[in-house]
Design a protein around this motif. Structure first.
Motif, PDB file in Angstrom:
ATOM      1  N   VAL A 165       0.836  -1.198   0.000  1.00 56.13           N
ATOM      2  CA  VAL A 165       0.000   0.000   0.000  1.00 56.13           C
ATOM      3  C   VAL A 165       0.875   1.254   0.000  1.00 56.13           C
ATOM      4  N   SER A 166       1.965   1.217   0.751  1.00 56.26           N
ATOM      5  CA  SER A 166       2.855   2.378   0.841  1.00 56.26           C
ATOM      6  C   SER A 166       3.497   2.711  -0.498  1.00 56.26           C
ATOM      7  N   GLN A 167       3.670   1.709  -1.351  1.00 58.32           N
ATOM      8  CA  GLN A 167       4.222   1.962  -2.676  1.00 58.32           C
ATOM      9  C   GLN A 167       3.231   2.747  -3.548  1.00 58.32           C
ATOM     10  N   ILE A 168       1.935   2.586  -3.241  1.00 58.32           N
ATOM     11  CA  ILE A 168       0.902   3.348  -3.962  1.00 58.32           C
ATOM     12  C   ILE A 168       0.787   4.746  -3.386  1.00 58.32           C
ATOM     13  N   SER A 169       0.764   4.823  -2.048  1.00 55.77           N
ATOM     14  CA  SER A 169       0.665   6.099  -1.346  1.00 55.77           C
ATOM     15  C   SER A 169       1.357   5.969   0.002  1.00 55.77           C
ATOM     16  N   ALA A 170       2.450   6.691   0.190  1.00 56.58           N
ATOM     17  CA  ALA A 170       3.176   6.622   1.455  1.00 56.58           C
ATOM     18  C   ALA A 170       2.297   7.062   2.621  1.00 56.58           C
ATOM     19  N   GLU A 171       1.495   8.103   2.403  1.00 56.91           N
ATOM     20  CA  GLU A 171       0.620   8.605   3.467  1.00 56.91           C
ATOM     21  C   GLU A 171      -0.433   7.564   3.849  1.00 56.91           C
ATOM     22  N   ALA A 172      -1.034   6.932   2.838  1.00 60.05           N
ATOM     23  CA  ALA A 172      -2.051   5.916   3.111  1.00 60.05           C
ATOM     24  C   ALA A 172      -1.439   4.707   3.814  1.00 60.05           C
ATOM     25  N   GLY A 173      -0.244   4.306   3.400  1.00 60.49           N
ATOM     26  CA  GLY A 173       0.414   3.171   4.052  1.00 60.49           C
ATOM     27  C   GLY A 173       0.726   3.455   5.500  1.00 60.49           C
ATOM     28  N   ALA A 174       1.170   4.686   5.787  1.00 59.90           N
ATOM     29  CA  ALA A 174       1.484   5.053   7.166  1.00 59.90           C
ATOM     30  C   ALA A 174       0.240   5.107   8.038  1.00 59.90           C
TER      31      ALA A 174
END
Length: 281
Positions: free
Chosen positions: A181-190
């Motif tokens: 998920v972090s590879q798609i969006s770092a903010e969303a993964g965090a």
């Protein structure tokens, strides 16, 4: 660590691992009387957990809302985030978004468990595992980003045991999914966190305490049940090393009872709060 207990309002899930059933205020009153800090609510849709409905009851009983479940999306509406059908995947995302928007204003994160679906024939088609995980990661990125930007709350993802999904079954695989998920969006993964369900972990993890330590800061919610999914203390799980592992990773979230109403709801809740106080508090 704080205590919570589940209340299910989903008739299609009857017989499942929830302590209190059907009546939101009655469940809150009993939870408050036993000294729980919060409740975790599973509803058939967002309308029954809207802030206008839930906030007055929380205030009346001096409780917090620990989390809101999305399982009705599967058990009632048959929606999965990894369905081979793009229209169904879109509807599943919209259902979860509605639950996020209901719980978010009250500071409650949504939990994604059974709505994750499966791959292959178990998922209703010939989708391979990589494609199913890609769809799941894309959905989680969108939903976690929405939860963060609109409400400032986490999104909780729950690895399930092998009998309920063939996608992500343990904490280590859950961490890998967060990385995807972090590879798609770092903010969303965090903003995406894992649910450590002690019943599922009893099946899938060789050592529950070790898995929790390895999960570290990714652990954001805990479901408390014994090895047989009865309330804590009515099976063979040793909770002391689990509680110690949670302390070691600095966990300060909820220990939430998701267990069968065995032998009945009142007794199940009492068993749970007693174990919470003696082991986790």
């Amino acid at each position: 660590m704080k205590s919570a207990v589940t209340i299910s309002l989903v008739s299609e899930a009857r017989g499942g691992p929830f302590v209190f059933w059907d009546d939101l205020e009655a469940g809150m009153a009993k939870a408050a009387a036993l000294g729980f800090d919060a409740v975790e609510v599973f509803a058939p849709g967002p309308e029954l957990i809207a802030p206008s409905v839930v906030q007055p009851l929380l205030a009346k009983h001096n409780l917090k809302l620990a989390a809101v479940g999305t399982g009705a999306g599967w058990v009632k509406h048959k929606l999965r985030l990894t369905s081979p059908d793009a229209g169904e995947r879109s509807k599943a995302i919209q259902f979860v978004r509605g639950i996020i928007d209901a719980g978010g204003p009250m500071g409650a994160p949504a939990i994604i468990g059974s709505m994750q679906g499966s791959w292959g024939k178990a998922g209703g088609g010939d989708v391979d595992k990589d494609q199913a995980l890609a769809w799941l990661a894309e959905a989680l990125a969108e939903l976690s980003g929405h939860a963060k930007t609109q409400h400032g709350v986490k999104l909780i993802y729950e690895p399930l045991n092998r009998y309920e999904t063939n996608l992500v079954n343990d904490v280590a695989s859950g961490v890998k999914l967060i990385q995807q998920v972090s590879q798609i969006s770092a903010e969303a993964g965090a903003n995406l966190t894992l649910l450590a369900d002690l019943f599922h972990m009893n099946i899938e993890e060789a050592d529950i305490a070790r898995a929790i330590r390895a999960g570290g800061h990714h652990i954001g919610h805990v479901h408390l049940a014994d090895s047989n999914r009865r309330p804590a203390g009515l099976g063979h799980t040793n909770f002391a090393p689990i509680a110690e592992a949670l302390r070691q990773i600095g966990y300060t979230g909820y220990i939430s009872a998701e267990a069968f109403s065995y032998p009945d709801a009142d007794a199940a809740a009492k068993h749970t709060i007693d174990v919470y106080r003696s082991v986790f508090a």
